[in-house]
Design a protein around this motif. Structure first.
Motif, PDB file in Angstrom:
ATOM      1  N   ALA A 198     -26.075 -74.482 -10.206  1.00 55.44           N
ATOM      2  CA  ALA A 198     -25.672 -75.757  -9.951  1.00 55.44           C
ATOM      3  C   ALA A 198     -24.303 -75.969  -9.727  1.00 55.44           C
ATOM      4  O   ALA A 198     -24.043 -77.019  -8.913  1.00 55.44           O
ATOM      5  CB  ALA A 198     -26.373 -76.723 -11.110  1.00 55.44           C
ATOM      6  N   HIS A 199     -23.628 -75.153 -10.014  1.00 54.98           N
ATOM      7  CA  HIS A 199     -21.996 -75.413  -9.928  1.00 54.98           C
ATOM      8  C   HIS A 199     -21.928 -74.904  -8.414  1.00 54.98           C
ATOM      9  O   HIS A 199     -20.822 -75.667  -7.816  1.00 54.98           O
ATOM     10  CB  HIS A 199     -21.136 -74.214 -10.586  1.00 54.98           C
TER      11      HIS A 199
ATOM     12  N   GLU B  71     -17.828 -75.907 -13.846  1.00 58.03           N
ATOM     13  CA  GLU B  71     -17.814 -75.543 -12.537  1.00 58.03           C
ATOM     14  C   GLU B  71     -17.743 -74.164 -12.071  1.00 58.03           C
ATOM     15  O   GLU B  71     -16.581 -73.921 -11.430  1.00 58.03           O
ATOM     16  CB  GLU B  71     -17.041 -76.602 -11.737  1.00 58.03           C
TER      17      GLU B  71
ATOM     18  N   SER C 176     -29.757 -78.451 -16.724  1.00 58.98           N
ATOM     19  CA  SER C 176     -28.881 -77.281 -16.580  1.00 58.98           C
ATOM     20  C   SER C 176     -29.596 -76.237 -15.620  1.00 58.98           C
ATOM     21  O   SER C 176     -30.579 -75.730 -16.055  1.00 58.98           O
ATOM     22  CB  SER C 176     -28.359 -76.439 -17.607  1.00 58.98           C
TER      23      SER C 176
ATOM     24  N   PRO D 187     -24.812 -79.112  -6.851  1.00 62.22           N
ATOM     25  CA  PRO D 187     -25.182 -80.020  -8.020  1.00 62.22           C
ATOM     26  C   PRO D 187     -26.107 -81.068  -7.501  1.00 62.22           C
ATOM     27  O   PRO D 187     -26.443 -81.876  -8.331  1.00 62.22           O
ATOM     28  CB  PRO D 187     -23.754 -80.635  -8.214  1.00 62.22           C
TER      29      PRO D 187
ATOM     30  N   HIS E  96     -23.274 -78.880 -14.283  1.00 59.41           N
ATOM     31  CA  HIS E  96     -22.056 -78.712 -13.353  1.00 59.41           C
ATOM     32  C   HIS E  96     -21.013 -79.368 -13.687  1.00 59.41           C
ATOM     33  O   HIS E  96     -19.887 -79.251 -13.402  1.00 59.41           O
ATOM     34  CB  HIS E  96     -22.542 -78.930 -11.697  1.00 59.41           C
ATOM     35  N   GLU E  97     -21.094 -80.632 -14.534  1.00 58.22           N
ATOM     36  CA  GLU E  97     -20.052 -81.395 -14.859  1.00 58.22           C
ATOM     37  C   GLU E  97     -19.255 -80.949 -16.023  1.00 58.22           C
ATOM     38  O   GLU E  97     -17.973 -80.974 -15.848  1.00 58.22           O
ATOM     39  CB  GLU E  97     -20.700 -82.830 -15.184  1.00 58.22           C
TER      40      GLU E  97
ATOM     41  N   GLU F  82     -29.230 -81.438  -9.998  1.00 54.55           N
ATOM     42  CA  GLU F  82     -28.775 -81.999 -11.473  1.00 54.55           C
ATOM     43  C   GLU F  82     -28.594 -83.504 -11.306  1.00 54.55           C
ATOM     44  O   GLU F  82     -28.961 -84.089 -12.161  1.00 54.55           O
ATOM     45  CB  GLU F  82     -27.600 -81.122 -11.943  1.00 54.55           C
TER      46      GLU F  82
END
Length: 683
Positions: free
Chosen positions: A171-172, A202, A167, A175, A198-199, A178
Motif C-alpha cells: 500500500a505504500h 511509507e 494494512s 495507497p 501507508h500513513e 487503504e
C-alpha cells in the motif's frame, strides 16, 4: 507561529509530574508533583497550580501568559507495556491475516526455544481479509472488492472494536485501497479510531508497517481521550495557545496530530531528556555526551554525538515493533522505586519491578512495604528525610529501615546498613553496564565522552558510574530532576517523511535524488504550514538508509549539501566502518530509503547564566551528616541552590536540593559552572 512569552514544559513520569517554566526574561523555575496514574491530567493540573502558587498568581493568570505549552506523557507507553489498550480489528489483503502473528519468523531470543511467541495485539477472529492486490511496482493486480469490504466493516462494528487497522500489501506504493477503506468506514456512520498502514510507514516491510499501524491503533484511543481531557481542563483554566506533544524523535506535534500519530509518543519523556542533553552539550562545548536519566521507575540512557542525539529507525518495546524515527533510548530497569529483593537463587537483585508512584517506596509512607533503591539510600543517610521535595513530603527512615531489614538484610544475614549499601552498589553497577553497552554497540568508547546525570535519583550514582567507566567529567544540572521537561523547551515542530527507493547508490543521479528530496520537502513544508508555522522558521535535514546487497537492515547515513552518488557511497562506507570497524570494500551500497526531517522553529529556553564568584562554598554549607559508604563517614552537606558559579566542593560530600541529591566521592571535586551545573572531576 507562536512567538515570545512564557514557555511551559510538563513531563508526566511514573512517580512524579515535572514542570519547567521559562518566564521569557531568562528566569527558569520548576516544580515536581506526585503523578496521578488513575488520571494523569490531574497531576498536570496539580503541578500547574503548584507553580502558580509559588509565583503568587492564579492558575488562570499563569496560563493566560503562556505562549508555548509542550507536554510529554507516559500514557502511550503504559498502555503498550500494561497491554490495556483498545480492542482492535484488522482489514488486510486476502492471505495475509497472520502476518502480525508470524512476525519475521524469528524469536527475540533464538536460544529460548520453549518461550512462546508474544500474543498479537489483534486476535485472529478479528483479523479479516478482503480481496484486493497491489503489486510491488504499484500496479493494481486485483481491485478492492466493495462487497467484501462492507461485510468486513459490518463484522468489526458488530464485534464492537474500538479501532480498525488497515494494512494492505504494497500500500505504500499505491495507497488508494487503504484510503477507500477509511472512506467506507466514515460513510457507514461508524467512528472508530482508524490506522492506515501507508500513513505510518511509507516503505517496504509488511510486518513493520502492520505492527506500527497496530501499535498506533492500540494506544491511540487512550492517548486521544487523555489529551482531549487535558485540553478541556486547561482551556477551562484559561490557556489560549495551541498545545504540543513531545515525540519520540525529539520534535513536537500539535496535539490533534499527536493523537492521530499516537505511535510517535511512546517514548516522548525520555526523548525530552535527550534533547536537554543536546542543549547542554552545545552550551558546555561537550559535543560527545552520554546522558542517563534515573527516575522513579527506570534509567534511560542516550548517546549525544557531535551535539546531536543518536537516532534509530526502529524501536522494539514490550514485544512490539514500531518502525519510525526515534531518538535511541536504552532503558535499564533501575530507578528510585526499583524493588530490592533476594531472588530464587539467593542472590540480591534490584529491579526491574518498581513500587511506582502508588504505593511507592516504604519510606514514602503511602502504603508501600517493599524495599526499594530509594529506601536503601534513605537508610544510608544519602537522602534527607527533611528536605525531600522541599519538605513538602516527609519521609520515614524507620519504615525504610524496616523494609530493607525484612527484604534484604535478614535473608543475607548482614546489618541493615550493609544491605542498603549492597543495593546502592548493585544499582550503580547496573547503570554502568547499561551505559557501557549503549556506547560500545555504536562503536564508541565511553572514555571519549562526558557523562550527564539527571532524574531525581541519578546524582547519587553518577560519580561512581563515571569512575567505573573512566569518564573524565560528570555534568549534573541544577534542574537535574526535571530535565526531560526542560528538554521539551529545546524542541521544534518536526515532520518526518520518507521515500522508498531500493536501488544501488551509484545507479542514481544527483538530479534524481534532488527531485525526491524536493518533493519530500514540499510535502513537509505543507504539513508545517497546516500547523500554523511561518515559512521563514523552517529548516530541513536529509539522510539516507543504506545497506549492502545481501543485508536486510540498513543504517542511517547523513546527507550534506552534495547529492553526488560517489560522495554518498563514500559516506555510507565511512558510516558503516565507524559502526562495525570494517566495510565490504568493492561491494556496492544499496539506497533503500530517502528520509527528510522538516523542522518548524519554536521559541527556545535560554539557560540562565551566572557571574563568576568566590570559590569558597561556605554560603551553601548546611552542616554535616553521617552516611554509610561501606563504612560510616561524616559528610559535608551543601545546598545546591546556594552554590554559585566558581564555587568548589571537595569530596566526600553531599550536594542536595529539594528534588535531587548528588554524592561527591572521596578524592573528587565538584565545580559550579556558569549555568549552574556541577562538574565532577578528579581532585
Amino acid at each position: 507561529m507562536v512567538t515570545g512569552g512564557m514557555l511551559i514544559g510538563v513531563d508526566v513520569g511514573g512517580t512524579f509530574t515535572d514542570l519547567v517554566l521559562a518566564d521569557g526574561t531568562g528566569g527558569v523555575s520548576f516544580v515536581k508533583s506526585p503523578s496521578t496514574p488513575d488520571d494523569p491530567s490531574r497531576g498536570v493540573v496539580n503541578a500547574l497550580e503548584h507553580m502558580a502558587a509559588e509565583r503568587g498568581e492564579s492558575l488562570e493568570q499563569l496560563l493566560g501568559r503562556t505562549r508555548v505549552f509542550i507536554h510529554g506523557t507516559t500514557v502511550a507507553t503504559n498502555v503498550l507495556v500494561q497491554r490495556n489498550g483498545a480492542r482492535l480489528g484488522l482489514i488486510t489483503t486476502r492471505g495475509f491475516r497472520d502476518v502480525l502473528e508470524l512476525r519475521e519468523g524469528a524469536r527475540s531470543n533464538r536460544y529460548e526455544l520453549r518461550t512462546p511467541a508474544p500474543d498479537p495485539l489483534i486476535t485472529r477472529p478479528l483479523r479479516l481479509e478482503v480481496t484486493e492486490r497491489v503489486g510491488a511496482d504499484g500496479t493494481v493486480l486485483a481491485p478492492l472488492d466493495q462487497v467484501e469490504l462492507e461485510e468486513a466493516i459490518a463484522a468489526l462494528r458488530a464485534a464492537e472494536v474500538d479501532a480498525v487497522v488497515v494494512s494492505f500489501l504494497h500500500a505504500h506504493k499505491r495507497p488508494d485501497h487503504e484510503a477507500a477503506v477509511r472512506a467506507a468506514i466514515e460513510g457507514s456512520g461508524w467512528r472508530p479510531f482508524v490506522s492506515l498502514g501507508h500513513e505510518v510507514l511509507e516503505r517496504e516491510g509488511e510486518y513493520d508497517r502492520l505492527s506500527t499501524a497496530a501499535v498506533n491503533a492500540y494506544v491511540g484511543p487512550a492517548l486521544q481521550d487523555y489529551l482531549k481531557r487535558l485540553v478541556g481542563q486547561l482551556k477551562a483554566a484559561g490557556i489560549g495557545v495551541p498545545l504540543f506533544v513531545m515525540q519520540s524523535n525529539g520534535g513536537v506535534l500539535p496535539i490533534e496530530e499527536a493523537g492521530r500519530r499516537a505511535y510517535g509518543a511512546v517514548t516522548s519523556g525520555p526523548a525530552g531528556g535527550a534533547m536537554a542533553g543536546a542543549l547542554f552539550a552545545r552550551a558546555l562545548d561537550l559535543p560527545n555526551l552520554v546522558t542517563y536519566d534515573t527516575g522513579g521507575t527506570s534509567t534511560d540512557v542516550c548517546v549525544v554525538k557531535d551535539g546531536v542525539p543518536i537516532e534509530r529507525n526502529r524501536t522494539d518495546l514490550a514485544d512490539f515493533r514500531i518502525t519510525a524515527p526515534a531518538i535511541e533510548i536504552n532503558p535499564i530497569g533501575i530507578g528510585g522505586g526499583s524493588v530490592a529483593r533476594i531472588d530464587a537463587s539467593g542472590i540480591l537483585a534490584v529491579g526491574p519491578q518498581s513500587a511506582g508512584a502508588v504505593p511507592g517506596p516504604a519510606g514514602f509512607g503511602k502504603g508501600g512495604t517493599r524495599a526499594t533503591l530509594t529506601d536503601a539510600n534513605l537508610v544510608l543517610g544519602l537522602i534527607s528525610a527533611e528536605t525531600f521535595l522541599g519538605g513538602r513530603m516527609s519521609l520515614s527512615v524507620e519504615a525504610a529501615r524496616d523494609a530493607v531489614q525484612a527484604d534484604v538484610a535478614s535473608p543475607l544475614g548482614v546489618s541493615v546498613e550493609e544491605a542498603a549499601w549492597a543495593v546502592h552498589v548493585l544499582a550503580t553497577s547496573g547503570i554502568t553496564e547499561g551505559i557501557r553497552l549503549a556506547t560500545i554497540r555504536q562503536g564508541l568508547d565511553p572514555r571519549d565522552f562526558a557523562l550527564m546525570s539527571f532524574g531525581g535519583a541519578g546524582g547519587l550514582h553518577a560519580d561512581a558510574v563515571a569512575q567505573d567507566l573512566q569518564i573524565p567529567t560528570v555534568v549534573v544540572p541544577r534542574m537535574a530532576s526535571v530535565l526531560s521537561a526542560l528538554g521539551f523547551l529545546a524542541a521544534d515542530i518536526r515532520q518526518d517523511l520518507q521515500r522508498f527507493v531500493c536501488r544501488p547508490i551509484q545507479s542514481m543521479t544527483a538530479a534524481e535524488l534532488a527531485t525526491i528530496f524536493d518533493a519530500l520537502e514540499e510535502e513537509g513544508r505543507a504539513r508545517l504550514r497546516a500547523s500554523g508555522m511561518a515559512t521563514d522558521g523552517i529548516r530541513v535535514e536529509r539522510s539516507l538508509e543504506c545497506r549492502y546487497g545481501r543485508q536486510v537492515h540498513g543504517i542511517p547515513v547523513r546527507v550534506g549539501d552534495s547529492l553526488d552518488p560517489a560522495a554518498l557511497e563514500r559516506a555510507f562506507t565511512e558510516t558503516y566502518r565507524s559502526l562495525y570497524q570494517h566495510a565490504h570494500e568493492g561491494e556496492a551500497g544499496i539506497l533503500d530509503v530517502c528520509r527528510l526531517s522538516v523542522y518548524g522553529a519554536l521559541p527556545k529556553i535560554d539557560l540562565p547564566a551566572q557571574p563568576v564568584g568566590p570559590a569558597d562554598p561556605a554560603p551553601a554549607w548546611r552542616g554535616r551528616r553521617s552516611a554509610f559508604l561501606g563504612t560510616f563517614r561524616d559528610l559535608d552537606v551543601y545546598w545546591f541552590d546556594d552554590l554559585r558559579h566558581g564555587m568548589r566542593v571537595a569530596g566526600p560530600a553531599i550536594v542536595e536540593s529539594a528534588s535531587t541529591t548528588i554524592l561527591v566521592g572521596p578524592g573528587r571535586i565538584a565545580d559550579v559552572d556558569g549555568i549552574g551545573n556541577l562538574l565532577l572531576r578528579n581532585g
